[in-house]
Design a protein around this motif. Structure first.
Motif, PDB file in Angstrom:
ATOM      1  N   HIS A   3     -15.378  -7.501   2.389  1.00  0.00           N
ATOM      2  CA  HIS A   3     -15.812  -6.515   3.379  1.00  0.00           C
ATOM      3  C   HIS A   3     -14.972  -6.572   4.656  1.00  0.00           C
ATOM      4  CE1 HIS A   3     -18.451  -3.781   5.473  1.00  0.00           C
ATOM      5  NE2 HIS A   3     -18.542  -4.649   6.466  1.00  0.00           N
ATOM      6  N   ARG A   4     -14.802  -7.749   5.215  1.00  0.00           N
ATOM      7  CA  ARG A   4     -14.030  -7.883   6.465  1.00  0.00           C
ATOM      8  C   ARG A   4     -12.574  -7.442   6.256  1.00  0.00           C
ATOM      9  NH1 ARG A   4     -15.605  -8.705  11.620  1.00  0.00           N
ATOM     10  NH2 ARG A   4     -14.081  -9.841  12.825  1.00  0.00           N
ATOM     11  N   SER A   5     -11.983  -7.809   5.137  1.00  0.00           N
ATOM     12  CA  SER A   5     -10.607  -7.396   4.860  1.00  0.00           C
ATOM     13  C   SER A   5     -10.509  -5.883   4.709  1.00  0.00           C
ATOM     14  CB  SER A   5     -10.073  -8.089   3.613  1.00  0.00           C
ATOM     15  OG  SER A   5      -9.871  -9.459   3.860  1.00  0.00           O
ATOM     16  N   LEU A   6     -11.504  -5.262   4.070  1.00  0.00           N
ATOM     17  CA  LEU A   6     -11.475  -3.808   3.936  1.00  0.00           C
ATOM     18  C   LEU A   6     -11.518  -3.141   5.303  1.00  0.00           C
ATOM     19  CD1 LEU A   6     -11.396  -1.329   2.137  1.00  0.00           C
ATOM     20  CD2 LEU A   6     -13.884  -1.407   2.037  1.00  0.00           C
ATOM     21  N   LEU A   7     -12.233  -3.727   6.234  1.00  0.00           N
ATOM     22  CA  LEU A   7     -12.321  -3.155   7.573  1.00  0.00           C
ATOM     23  C   LEU A   7     -11.071  -3.409   8.406  1.00  0.00           C
ATOM     24  CD1 LEU A   7     -16.002  -4.061   8.539  1.00  0.00           C
ATOM     25  CD2 LEU A   7     -15.100  -1.823   7.829  1.00  0.00           C
ATOM     26  N   GLU A   8     -10.447  -4.551   8.248  1.00  0.00           N
ATOM     27  CA  GLU A   8      -9.417  -4.973   9.194  1.00  0.00           C
ATOM     28  C   GLU A   8      -8.069  -5.377   8.607  1.00  0.00           C
ATOM     29  OE1 GLU A   8     -11.198  -8.207  11.302  1.00  0.00           O
ATOM     30  OE2 GLU A   8     -12.730  -6.919  12.223  1.00  0.00           O
ATOM     31  N   ARG A   9      -7.987  -5.614   7.297  1.00  0.00           N
ATOM     32  CA  ARG A   9      -6.758  -6.193   6.745  1.00  0.00           C
ATOM     33  C   ARG A   9      -6.321  -5.473   5.472  1.00  0.00           C
ATOM     34  NH1 ARG A   9      -9.734 -10.743   8.682  1.00  0.00           N
ATOM     35  NH2 ARG A   9     -10.736 -10.987   6.669  1.00  0.00           N
ATOM     36  N   LEU A  84      -3.928   2.457   5.928  1.00  0.00           N
ATOM     37  CA  LEU A  84      -3.809   1.345   6.866  1.00  0.00           C
ATOM     38  C   LEU A  84      -4.664   1.515   8.112  1.00  0.00           C
ATOM     39  CD1 LEU A  84       0.048   0.766   6.703  1.00  0.00           C
ATOM     40  CD2 LEU A  84      -1.747  -0.599   5.594  1.00  0.00           C
ATOM     41  N   HIS A  85      -4.892   2.750   8.557  1.00  0.00           N
ATOM     42  CA  HIS A  85      -5.475   2.972   9.879  1.00  0.00           C
ATOM     43  C   HIS A  85      -6.820   3.695   9.899  1.00  0.00           C
ATOM     44  CE1 HIS A  85      -1.698   1.512  11.404  1.00  0.00           C
ATOM     45  NE2 HIS A  85      -1.064   2.394  10.665  1.00  0.00           N
ATOM     46  N   ASP A  86      -7.259   4.256   8.789  1.00  0.00           N
ATOM     47  CA  ASP A  86      -8.480   5.060   8.768  1.00  0.00           C
ATOM     48  C   ASP A  86      -9.486   4.434   7.792  1.00  0.00           C
ATOM     49  OD1 ASP A  86     -10.468   6.984   8.309  1.00  0.00           O
ATOM     50  OD2 ASP A  86      -9.060   8.658   8.295  1.00  0.00           O
ATOM     51  N   THR A  87     -10.461   3.735   8.334  1.00  0.00           N
ATOM     52  CA  THR A  87     -11.436   3.031   7.501  1.00  0.00           C
ATOM     53  C   THR A  87     -12.247   3.989   6.636  1.00  0.00           C
ATOM     54  OG1 THR A  87     -11.566   1.244   9.106  1.00  0.00           O
ATOM     55  CG2 THR A  87     -13.359   1.385   7.524  1.00  0.00           C
ATOM     56  N   GLY A  88     -12.564   5.167   7.158  1.00  0.00           N
ATOM     57  CA  GLY A  88     -13.301   6.149   6.366  1.00  0.00           C
ATOM     58  C   GLY A  88     -12.514   6.597   5.151  1.00  0.00           C
ATOM     59  N   MET A  89     -11.230   6.875   5.350  1.00  0.00           N
ATOM     60  CA  MET A  89     -10.378   7.274   4.233  1.00  0.00           C
ATOM     61  C   MET A  89     -10.269   6.134   3.227  1.00  0.00           C
ATOM     62  SD  MET A  89      -7.204   6.561   2.941  1.00  0.00           S
ATOM     63  CE  MET A  89      -5.955   7.291   1.943  1.00  0.00           C
ATOM     64  N   ALA A  90     -10.097   4.920   3.745  1.00  0.00           N
ATOM     65  CA  ALA A  90      -9.956   3.757   2.856  1.00  0.00           C
ATOM     66  C   ALA A  90     -11.212   3.566   2.010  1.00  0.00           C
ATOM     67  CB  ALA A  90      -9.657   2.509   3.681  1.00  0.00           C
ATOM     68  N   SER A  91     -12.380   3.711   2.608  1.00  0.00           N
ATOM     69  CA  SER A  91     -13.630   3.565   1.858  1.00  0.00           C
ATOM     70  C   SER A  91     -13.746   4.630   0.777  1.00  0.00           C
ATOM     71  CB  SER A  91     -14.825   3.643   2.799  1.00  0.00           C
ATOM     72  OG  SER A  91     -14.839   2.536   3.668  1.00  0.00           O
ATOM     73  N   ALA A  92     -13.386   5.861   1.104  1.00  0.00           N
ATOM     74  CA  ALA A  92     -13.453   6.952   0.126  1.00  0.00           C
ATOM     75  C   ALA A  92     -12.454   6.742  -1.002  1.00  0.00           C
ATOM     76  CB  ALA A  92     -13.201   8.287   0.820  1.00  0.00           C
ATOM     77  N   LYS A  93     -11.305   6.179  -0.701  1.00  0.00           N
ATOM     78  CA  LYS A  93     -10.251   5.980  -1.708  1.00  0.00           C
ATOM     79  C   LYS A  93     -10.679   4.999  -2.793  1.00  0.00           C
ATOM     80  CE  LYS A  93      -6.209   6.936  -3.228  1.00  0.00           C
ATOM     81  NZ  LYS A  93      -5.934   8.247  -3.784  1.00  0.00           N
ATOM     82  N   LEU A  94     -11.598   4.109  -2.487  1.00  0.00           N
ATOM     83  CA  LEU A  94     -12.037   3.104  -3.459  1.00  0.00           C
ATOM     84  C   LEU A  94     -12.646   3.724  -4.709  1.00  0.00           C
ATOM     85  CD1 LEU A  94     -13.654   0.467  -1.081  1.00  0.00           C
ATOM     86  CD2 LEU A  94     -11.347   0.433  -2.067  1.00  0.00           C
ATOM     87  N   THR A  95     -13.235   4.911  -4.587  1.00  0.00           N
ATOM     88  CA  THR A  95     -13.874   5.552  -5.732  1.00  0.00           C
ATOM     89  C   THR A  95     -13.246   6.896  -6.097  1.00  0.00           C
ATOM     90  OG1 THR A  95     -15.536   6.504  -4.259  1.00  0.00           O
ATOM     91  CG2 THR A  95     -16.087   4.401  -5.324  1.00  0.00           C
ATOM     92  N   ALA A  96     -12.134   7.237  -5.462  1.00  0.00           N
ATOM     93  CA  ALA A  96     -11.476   8.522  -5.726  1.00  0.00           C
ATOM     94  C   ALA A  96     -10.794   8.521  -7.092  1.00  0.00           C
ATOM     95  CB  ALA A  96     -10.439   8.793  -4.635  1.00  0.00           C
ATOM     96  N   LEU A  97     -10.675   9.699  -7.676  1.00  0.00           N
ATOM     97  CA  LEU A  97      -9.932   9.831  -8.928  1.00  0.00           C
ATOM     98  C   LEU A  97      -8.471   9.475  -8.688  1.00  0.00           C
ATOM     99  CD1 LEU A  97     -11.395  13.157 -10.338  1.00  0.00           C
ATOM    100  CD2 LEU A  97     -11.918  10.812 -11.066  1.00  0.00           C
ATOM    101  N   GLN A  98      -7.874   8.833  -9.672  1.00  0.00           N
ATOM    102  CA  GLN A  98      -6.478   8.401  -9.559  1.00  0.00           C
ATOM    103  C   GLN A  98      -5.569   9.406 -10.263  1.00  0.00           C
ATOM    104  OE1 GLN A  98      -5.668   5.488  -7.746  1.00  0.00           O
ATOM    105  NE2 GLN A  98      -7.789   5.917  -7.212  1.00  0.00           N
ATOM    106  N   PRO A  99      -4.335   9.537  -9.772  1.00  0.00           N
ATOM    107  CA  PRO A  99      -3.413  10.498 -10.404  1.00  0.00           C
ATOM    108  C   PRO A  99      -2.993  10.037 -11.799  1.00  0.00           C
ATOM    109  CG  PRO A  99      -2.273   9.189  -8.754  1.00  0.00           C
ATOM    110  CD  PRO A  99      -3.728   8.835  -8.648  1.00  0.00           C
ATOM    111  N   ASP A 100      -2.640  11.012 -12.616  1.00  0.00           N
ATOM    112  CA  ASP A 100      -2.109  10.689 -13.945  1.00  0.00           C
ATOM    113  C   ASP A 100      -0.749  10.023 -13.800  1.00  0.00           C
ATOM    114  OD1 ASP A 100      -4.279  11.686 -15.307  1.00  0.00           O
ATOM    115  OD2 ASP A 100      -3.417  13.685 -15.519  1.00  0.00           O
ATOM    116  N   LEU A 101      -0.451   9.147 -14.729  1.00  0.00           N
ATOM    117  CA  LEU A 101       0.791   8.385 -14.712  1.00  0.00           C
ATOM    118  C   LEU A 101       1.547   8.596 -16.014  1.00  0.00           C
ATOM    119  CD1 LEU A 101      -0.735   5.088 -13.336  1.00  0.00           C
ATOM    120  CD2 LEU A 101       0.734   6.646 -12.065  1.00  0.00           C
ATOM    121  N   GLU A 102       2.813   8.270 -15.980  1.00  0.00           N
ATOM    122  CA  GLU A 102       3.636   8.202 -17.200  1.00  0.00           C
ATOM    123  C   GLU A 102       3.495   6.778 -17.731  1.00  0.00           C
ATOM    124  OE1 GLU A 102       5.468  10.756 -18.494  1.00  0.00           O
ATOM    125  OE2 GLU A 102       4.652  12.017 -16.904  1.00  0.00           O
ATOM    126  N   LEU A 103       3.630   6.618 -19.042  1.00  0.00           N
ATOM    127  CA  LEU A 103       3.578   5.281 -19.622  1.00  0.00           C
ATOM    128  C   LEU A 103       4.526   5.186 -20.804  1.00  0.00           C
ATOM    129  CD1 LEU A 103       0.686   4.563 -22.004  1.00  0.00           C
ATOM    130  CD2 LEU A 103       0.876   6.824 -20.999  1.00  0.00           C
TER     131      LEU A 103
END
Length: 106
Positions: A3-9, A84-103
């Motif tokens: 939790h602390r790292s998600l907020l600050e690191r 790096l700078h927006d905690t709200g965006m970072a929190s939302a990104k944790l559950t956001a859909l990820q882009p398709d990749l090549e493999l």
């Protein structure tokens, strides 16, 4: 625990791709189509006097689900600074859909 790292690191791990192995131990390389760089969301901390980091993972998308049960959280170019700078965006990104990749099997 993080939790602390998600907020600050928060940090970014820059790479050209990543590898995962399927249940038959076949190794696959994943990368973002048309990009020479891939940004992975991470957290850092100091542990026993040393800087350490972890790459955050999430549920797999359709391009990875048949290979592995998780995948790194990926950041688009325009998401790097907000991660790096927006905690709200970072929190939302944790559950956001990820882009398709090549493999490719390697």
């Amino acid at each position: 625990m993080f939790h602390r790292s998600l907020l600050e690191r928060r940090c970014i791990v820059s790479t050209t791709g990543f590898y995962e192995w399927d249940s038959r131990k076949i190794k696959y390389r994943f990368w973002l189509s048309g990009k020479d760089r891939l940004y992975l969301a991470g957290l850092w901390n100091v542990f026993q006097g040393e800087d350490r980091f972890v790459i955050l993972t999430t549920a797999p998308n359709d391009t990875i689900i048949n290979v592995h049960d998780r995948m790194p959280i990926l950041l688009r170019d325009d998401e790097a600074a907000p991660w790096l700078h927006d905690t709200g965006m970072a929190s939302a990104k944790l559950t956001a859909l990820q882009p398709d990749l090549e493999l490719a099997a390697v």
